[in-house]
Motif scaffolding. Structure first.
Motif, PDB file in Angstrom:
ATOM      1  N   VAL A 107       0.861  -1.185   0.000  1.00 32.49           N
ATOM      2  CA  VAL A 107       0.000   0.000   0.000  1.00 32.49           C
ATOM      3  C   VAL A 107       0.897   1.235   0.000  1.00 32.49           C
ATOM      4  O   VAL A 107       2.064   1.163   0.395  1.00 32.49           O
ATOM      5  CB  VAL A 107      -0.935   0.034   1.234  1.00 32.49           C
ATOM      6  N   PRO A 108       0.378   2.372  -0.445  1.00 34.00           N
ATOM      7  CA  PRO A 108       1.192   3.594  -0.399  1.00 34.00           C
ATOM      8  C   PRO A 108       1.478   4.011   1.038  1.00 34.00           C
ATOM      9  O   PRO A 108       0.593   3.953   1.895  1.00 34.00           O
ATOM     10  CB  PRO A 108       0.313   4.635  -1.107  1.00 34.00           C
ATOM     11  N   LEU A 109       2.701   4.432   1.287  1.00 35.94           N
ATOM     12  CA  LEU A 109       2.992   5.021   2.592  1.00 35.94           C
ATOM     13  C   LEU A 109       2.194   6.315   2.752  1.00 35.94           C
ATOM     14  O   LEU A 109       1.588   6.564   3.802  1.00 35.94           O
ATOM     15  CB  LEU A 109       4.484   5.297   2.732  1.00 35.94           C
ATOM     16  N   ASP A 110       2.182   7.131   1.695  1.00 37.28           N
ATOM     17  CA  ASP A 110       1.491   8.406   1.703  1.00 37.28           C
ATOM     18  C   ASP A 110       0.415   8.372   0.614  1.00 37.28           C
ATOM     19  O   ASP A 110       0.736   8.333  -0.585  1.00 37.28           O
ATOM     20  CB  ASP A 110       2.490   9.539   1.436  1.00 37.28           C
TER      21      ASP A 110
ATOM     22  N   GLY B  86       1.783   6.872  -6.091  1.00 35.83           N
ATOM     23  CA  GLY B  86       2.815   6.208  -6.885  1.00 35.83           C
ATOM     24  C   GLY B  86       4.172   6.209  -6.216  1.00 35.83           C
ATOM     25  O   GLY B  86       5.156   5.748  -6.807  1.00 35.83           O
ATOM     26  N   GLY B  87       4.233   6.674  -4.993  1.00 38.99           N
ATOM     27  CA  GLY B  87       5.509   6.770  -4.292  1.00 38.99           C
ATOM     28  C   GLY B  87       5.847   5.529  -3.490  1.00 38.99           C
ATOM     29  O   GLY B  87       5.477   4.407  -3.843  1.00 38.99           O
ATOM     30  N   ARG B  88       6.532   5.735  -2.384  1.00 36.85           N
ATOM     31  CA  ARG B  88       7.009   4.635  -1.551  1.00 36.85           C
ATOM     32  C   ARG B  88       5.843   3.776  -1.069  1.00 36.85           C
ATOM     33  O   ARG B  88       4.773   4.287  -0.754  1.00 36.85           O
ATOM     34  CB  ARG B  88       7.764   5.191  -0.350  1.00 36.85           C
ATOM     35  N   THR B  89       6.062   2.469  -1.024  1.00 34.40           N
ATOM     36  CA  THR B  89       5.049   1.545  -0.504  1.00 34.40           C
ATOM     37  C   THR B  89       5.556   0.851   0.754  1.00 34.40           C
ATOM     38  O   THR B  89       6.758   0.784   1.006  1.00 34.40           O
ATOM     39  CB  THR B  89       4.670   0.479  -1.550  1.00 34.40           C
ATOM     40  N   ILE B  90       4.617   0.342   1.525  1.00 35.29           N
ATOM     41  CA  ILE B  90       4.924  -0.457   2.715  1.00 35.29           C
ATOM     42  C   ILE B  90       4.110  -1.734   2.658  1.00 35.29           C
ATOM     43  O   ILE B  90       3.156  -1.846   1.878  1.00 35.29           O
ATOM     44  CB  ILE B  90       4.626   0.313   4.017  1.00 35.29           C
ATOM     45  N   ASP B  91       4.473  -2.697   3.489  1.00 35.64           N
ATOM     46  CA  ASP B  91       3.775  -3.979   3.548  1.00 35.64           C
ATOM     47  C   ASP B  91       2.636  -3.931   4.560  1.00 35.64           C
ATOM     48  O   ASP B  91       2.772  -3.336   5.633  1.00 35.64           O
ATOM     49  CB  ASP B  91       4.725  -5.107   3.948  1.00 35.64           C
TER      50      ASP B  91
ATOM     51  N   VAL C 105       3.062  -1.961  12.447  1.00 31.23           N
ATOM     52  CA  VAL C 105       2.951  -2.915  13.552  1.00 31.23           C
ATOM     53  C   VAL C 105       3.364  -4.312  13.109  1.00 31.23           C
ATOM     54  O   VAL C 105       2.924  -4.798  12.057  1.00 31.23           O
ATOM     55  CB  VAL C 105       1.501  -2.954  14.082  1.00 31.23           C
ATOM     56  N   ALA C 106       4.197  -4.958  13.905  1.00 29.96           N
ATOM     57  CA  ALA C 106       4.520  -6.388  13.759  1.00 29.96           C
ATOM     58  C   ALA C 106       4.991  -6.715  12.344  1.00 29.96           C
ATOM     59  O   ALA C 106       6.093  -6.335  11.957  1.00 29.96           O
ATOM     60  CB  ALA C 106       3.333  -7.241  14.198  1.00 29.96           C
ATOM     61  N   HIS C 107       4.161  -7.428  11.558  1.00 22.91           N
ATOM     62  CA  HIS C 107       4.575  -7.872  10.228  1.00 22.91           C
ATOM     63  C   HIS C 107       4.251  -6.870   9.131  1.00 22.91           C
ATOM     64  O   HIS C 107       4.437  -7.175   7.949  1.00 22.91           O
ATOM     65  CB  HIS C 107       3.912  -9.217   9.907  1.00 22.91           C
ATOM     66  N   SER C 108       3.770  -5.688   9.496  1.00 24.06           N
ATOM     67  CA  SER C 108       3.406  -4.668   8.513  1.00 24.06           C
ATOM     68  C   SER C 108       4.385  -3.491   8.586  1.00 24.06           C
ATOM     69  O   SER C 108       4.068  -2.421   9.126  1.00 24.06           O
ATOM     70  CB  SER C 108       1.965  -4.199   8.737  1.00 24.06           C
ATOM     71  N   THR C 109       5.603  -3.720   8.042  1.00 22.96           N
ATOM     72  CA  THR C 109       6.666  -2.709   8.036  1.00 22.96           C
ATOM     73  C   THR C 109       6.760  -2.017   9.396  1.00 22.96           C
ATOM     74  O   THR C 109       6.393  -0.845   9.550  1.00 22.96           O
ATOM     75  CB  THR C 109       6.456  -1.679   6.911  1.00 22.96           C
TER      76      THR C 109
END
Length: 477
Positions: free
Chosen positions: A51-54, A59-64, A123-127
């Motif tokens: 998903v997008p961080l922001d 279209g920028g940085r993503t996180i899990d 949190v935990a397993h989500s970046t």
């Protein structure tokens, strides 16, 4: 350390920003085994999505985001998905569907939905995020009791250091985006990836605010929403933090009556004497801690013990401390507690603006020590939020605009999310919501407490869609 108990104990809306709609294609999640952990998850399937961080820069940085699924085993009865959140902020939710099954979520609900869990962003397993908190910082606990203005000044120095460490840590750049609104947007990405036009929801404690924000941002994508043990419409703001003291005052008489009825614990033969024992023990432990348990930790331990229906363990813990023995803390790796506190700071401090004047906290502490003598001088104390960067976007304002699809369920004497806050959320929702109020104590009403009345009404709504009017469930019913 023993003081970690307080950190865990007090753990456990402005204009709406328009963001791009979720655009993930249907059924894009590839399910597999869940990550190894202490909690057994034999029935769960897990996956990870980006998903997008922001969300202002999709279209920028993503996180899990780690997602889990407990699939319905009855395709003929399946009507959709039920997203869940167990509370927090800072707690993971990946194994929550399995826990709900273990506490006997009714078969009709399990048949009606795929139960979906997830670890919220950071949190935990989500970046996961970190504040690089040291064991001695964790040991201080969350908002220790202030016996006077000097204690607030002392806590302010610690809080400022925590905020600086969070900002300077390797995950510091993520902090502005770890908000409830962005987690709600993540939920909508999960919905889209599951190929669902709408989602139903079951959220507890902080999860009620997350659910309220989601159904405000995405009312047309919200099906049946159950909010169990609700925060007020402002979420986890300074009012909610100070509300812990109100909640403890609401719930403590239940324990005082329990202890007085069980003289074998030696805590007092009347509720008044049990209350006096509380203050006596707190003062004694402030002077002479027992294995690291001082008065602040004792207050937090008591607050945490009031969450559950069975008050026996809390009475045993008091008895042990009265006799010079400290209770054994729950086993929790320092890394897990550190992430819990770091992600908790990020959400609470990032969702709303907090006062920055030390003097204002000194006034609040003085007022709440008198108003709520059990915990007020702790819950009104200063925290890292006083030194946090301003929120990146306005707080989501909860209103009555949207479908009439929200069912709230609330214990009368809830220490963590007092009835007073739930009533404010009910009022903010207007005709969108109805509320079941149960004459019982403890934190968490659906499934985790013995109210047949409350449990049956919530189950009926989730399964059939029949939503009751505002209802009062009598004690024992």
């Amino acid at each position: 350390m023993r003081k970690t108990l307080l950190a865990v104990a007090i753990a456990v809306a402005g204009a709406t920003t328009v963001v791009p709609a979720a655009s993930a294609a249907p059924n894009t999640l590839a399910w597999g085994p869940c990550p190894a952990g202490a909690f057994p998850t034999p029935d769960l399937q897990c996956t990870t999505m980006k998903v997008p961080l922001d969300y202002r820069d999709p279209g920028g940085r993503t996180i899990d985001i780690a997602v889990s699924r407990l699939p319905s085993k009855n395709p003929a009865k399946r009507r959709g998905v039920l997203l869940t959140n167990p509370g927090g902020p800072g707690g993971g939710g990946l194994d929550y569907p399995q826990l709900l099954k273990l506490v006997r979520m009714p078969p009709d609900v399990l048949d009606s939905y795929d139960i979906i869990g997830f670890d919220p962003r950071g949190v935990a397993h989500s970046t996961p995020v970190t504040c690089d908190l040291k064991p001695e910082q964790i040991a201080v606990g969350n908002l220790p009791y202030a016996n006077g203005p000097a204690d607030v000044v002392k806590q302010a120095a610690l809080a400022k250091q925590e905020a600086e460490q969070c900002a300077e840590a390797k995950t510091g750049s993520m902090l502005p985006y770890l908000t409830t609104a962005n987690t709600a947007r993540d939920m909508d990405r999960i919905r889209a990836a599951l190929g669902e036009a709408k989602v139903s929801y079951l959220g507890a404690s902080y999860g009620t605010y997350l659910g309220a924000v989601y159904t405000t941002l995405f009312p047309e994508r919200s099906d049946r929403f159950v909010l169990d043990s609700s925060l007020g419409p402002g979420g986890y703001d300074i009012d909610a933090m100070r509300g812990f003291a109100r909640g403890m005052e609401d719930r403590f008489p239940d324990f005082a009556a329990f202890a007085a009825a069980h003289p074998e614990y030696g805590l007092g033969t009347t509720p008044a004497r049990v209350t006096a024992k509380f203050h006596e023990l707190a003062a004694r432990l402030d002077r002479e801690p027992v294995e690291g348990v001082d008065g602040s930790v004792f207050r937090g331990l008591t607050f945490q013990g009031l969450y559950v229906t069975d008050l026996t363990q809390l009475a045993k813990d008091w008895q042990g401390l009265d006799q010079g023995r400290a209770p054994k803390p729950p086993e929790a790796p320092v890394t897990g507690v550190e992430n819990l506190l770091a992600s908790r700071f990020a959400v609470i401090c990032g969702d709303s603006a907090w006062p920055r004047s030390i003097a204002s906290y000194q006034v609040d502490v003085a007022v709440d020590r008198i108003r709520y003598p059990l915990l007020g001088a702790a819950s009104a104390n200063i925290s890292a939020c006083a030194y946090w960067a301003p929120p990146a976007e306005p707080r989501v304002r909860i209103t009555g605009h949207g479908p009439a699809n929200v069912l709230m369920v609330q214990n009368q004497r809830d220490p963590g999310t007092p009835l007073s806050g739930a009533r404010k959320l009910r009022a903010a929702f207007g005709e969108r919501a109805r509320m079941i109020t149960i004459d019982q104590g403890g934190h968490g009403a659906y499934l985790f407490t013995p109210s047949k009345c409350g449990n049956a009404l919530v189950t009926e709504y989730l399964v059939s869609g029949k939503r009751p009017d505002d209802t009062f469930c009598a004690a024992g019913s």
